[in-house]
Design an enzyme around this catalytic site. Sequence first.
Site, PDB file in Angstrom:
ATOM      1  N   GLU A   3       0.869  -1.172   0.000  1.00 26.12           N
ATOM      2  CA  GLU A   3       0.000   0.000   0.000  1.00 26.12           C
ATOM      3  C   GLU A   3       0.909   1.225   0.000  1.00 26.12           C
ATOM      4  OE1 GLU A   3      -3.120  -0.312   2.953  1.00 26.12           O
ATOM      5  OE2 GLU A   3      -3.148  -2.486   2.800  1.00 26.12           O
ATOM      6  N   LYS A  59      -0.772   4.055  -5.378  1.00 28.00           N
ATOM      7  CA  LYS A  59       0.097   2.880  -5.212  1.00 28.00           C
ATOM      8  C   LYS A  59       0.912   2.621  -6.473  1.00 28.00           C
ATOM      9  CE  LYS A  59      -3.592   0.845  -2.459  1.00 28.00           C
ATOM     10  NZ  LYS A  59      -4.650  -0.189  -2.502  1.00 28.00           N
ATOM     11  N   ARG A 268     -13.681  -7.842  -0.095  1.00 29.39           N
ATOM     12  CA  ARG A 268     -12.483  -7.841   0.749  1.00 29.39           C
ATOM     13  C   ARG A 268     -12.842  -8.211   2.175  1.00 29.39           C
ATOM     14  NH1 ARG A 268     -12.111  -2.997  -1.703  1.00 29.39           N
ATOM     15  NH2 ARG A 268     -11.765  -3.682  -3.805  1.00 29.39           N
TER      16      ARG A 268
END
Length: 288
Positions: A3, A59, A268
């Site tokens: 991240e 990212k 997620r």
Amino acid sequence: MPELPEVETVCRTLDPLLRGKTISAFWLGWHRTLERPTLDLFNTAVVGATIESVSRRAKLILITLSNCGAVTIHLRMTGELLFRPTSDADRNAEREPYLRAVFSFSDGSELLFYDTRKFGKIAYRAPNELAALDAGYGSEPLDPAFTSERLASILRAHRRQTKPLLLDQSVIAGLGNIYVDEALFRSRIHPLQLSSEIDDAHIRALHAAIVEILSTALALHGTTLRDYRSGLGEPGQNQSRLLVYGLKPGTPCPVCGSPLERLVIGQRGSIFCPNCQPFPGPNDTPRR
DNA sequence: CACTGAGCCTGCTAGC
DNA sequence: TGCTAGCAGGCTCAGT
């Protein structure tokens, strides 16, 4: 999974090493690793170019070239960039099956891209494509412009579940599953809480948590749970600072001892404490 | 606009 | 102990 702090660490490691190097060759081991353009056009744009700098947006790693275009690299889940000062025949024998791409430089050094799960992407962006790329990403959470007030306006501009909103790179750039779960836990916000209905005190707590968590992780060179390594192959040291990510449901909350719960939100896994992070029901009285 | 689900991948692990 | 089904998830795209 890399991240913001992990990607930033890679960039800070690679920038001084790659500046001024001239790309002499590019090798591609898995065709889908190259996102765009075609291999021929990529080679034309990149081979012979000199590297100006290595930087980060969200990212995404940006390797800016002398022609003002940029090679962009997204590590996704398991991507790793490793700099080698010399081309070594047995560079990393057991990792060789996962080597997906190699940038060779005119001085004999090279940049290796390993990626076990093949999710990572390399692309070339021409100078006139870079503004649109940048515009597609939202606020950088470690930028001084990312104030508590800025976060408040972002949360109120949408009527969405807070966790998916925080993961949306076009809204806030660089947060992933680990740091979002940690930030929500510390600010005591339920991941499904509607973003537009978070009160001021919780917004301030969320802002403080995001900044603190990312700053600490960056200072510790990132979180290494399995694959992540810096540009020199070093693991990060932030994993010991995680409070809830990676714990199994039923594990006692580190703060109150209640069993942690797990939900799948936006595909997620999400771990949270139902006691510390209560979902505000329609009749819930405002919390102090 | 917000949300859902498929697809991309392969190493690891839970459960038999 | 050995096998296998399912999980892990950042991101894009299509569909509701």
